[in-house]
Design an enzyme around this catalytic site. Structure first.
Site, short mmCIF file in Angstrom:
data_model
loop_
_atom_site.label_atom_id
_atom_site.label_comp_id
_atom_site.label_asym_id
_atom_site.label_seq_id
_atom_site.Cartn_x
_atom_site.Cartn_y
_atom_site.Cartn_z
N GLN A 78 -1.43 -0.69 0.17
CA GLN A 78 -0.37 0.29 -0.06
C GLN A 78 0.72 0.12 0.99
O GLN A 78 0.66 0.70 2.07
CB GLN A 78 -0.93 1.72 -0.03
N PHE A 79 1.74 -0.67 0.65
CA PHE A 79 2.82 -0.96 1.59
C PHE A 79 3.59 0.29 1.98
O PHE A 79 4.20 0.35 3.05
CB PHE A 79 3.76 -2.03 1.04
N THR A 80 3.56 1.32 1.16
CA THR A 80 4.33 2.54 1.44
C THR A 80 3.81 3.30 2.67
O THR A 80 4.48 4.21 3.15
CB THR A 80 4.36 3.49 0.23
#
Length: 150
Positions: A78-80
């Site tokens: 999850q890059f966020t």
């Protein structure tokens, strides 16, 4: 590396209407990777995750790890998690690693976690449009950043 760890009764990740990974009692781990992450971050974080005492013992006290209860792990990229919200209302993801750096680190993280746990783990697919479902148990949710080892 940043992770959000959720103690779950069950969790799954679905891609294109097909369940890709699914667990019962255990931990859902959302992981964000940045360029500064190293094998040392992976090792430290993996050890921390599998040894966190956040499951109840016989007396109802959070005193057991996922290893102690023979729990399962579901790991989802999850890059966020590296969103910067300092300016304006549109998050910037400039600190999140691009796939050429992040994918090898993510794959290594999954391998080290499985080795630390002593059994295979379930995962999502890096970069895919994933639908994550979970039943948070507690709720218990913990944030850990390997760059801020408090």
């Amino acid at each position: 590396m940043r992770v959000v760890i959720q103690r779950v009764s069950e969790a799954s990740v679905t891609i294109d209407h097909l369940v890709h990974g699914q667990i019962k009692r255990g931990l859902l781990v959302l992981v964000g990777i940045e360029d500064a992450d190293t094998a040392e971050d992976i090792q430290w974080l993996s050890n921390k995750i599998v040894n966190l005492r956040i499951f109840d013992d016989a007396n109802g006290v959070m005193n057991c790890s996922i290893k102690d209860i023979n729990g399962e792990l579901l790991v989802v990229s999850q890059f966020t998690l590296h969103a910067s919200t300092k300016k304006g209302n549109r998050p910037s993801y400039i600190k999140a690693s691009k796939p050429d750096i992040a994918i090898p680190l993510y794959e290594n993280f999954k391998s080290v976690l499985a080795a630390e746990l002593g059994k295979p783990i379930q995962t999502g697919v890096f970069g895919a449009d994933m639908k994550v479902a979970l039943l948070n148990d507690g709720p218990v949710t913990i944030l850990i950043d390997s760059k801020n080892k408090e």
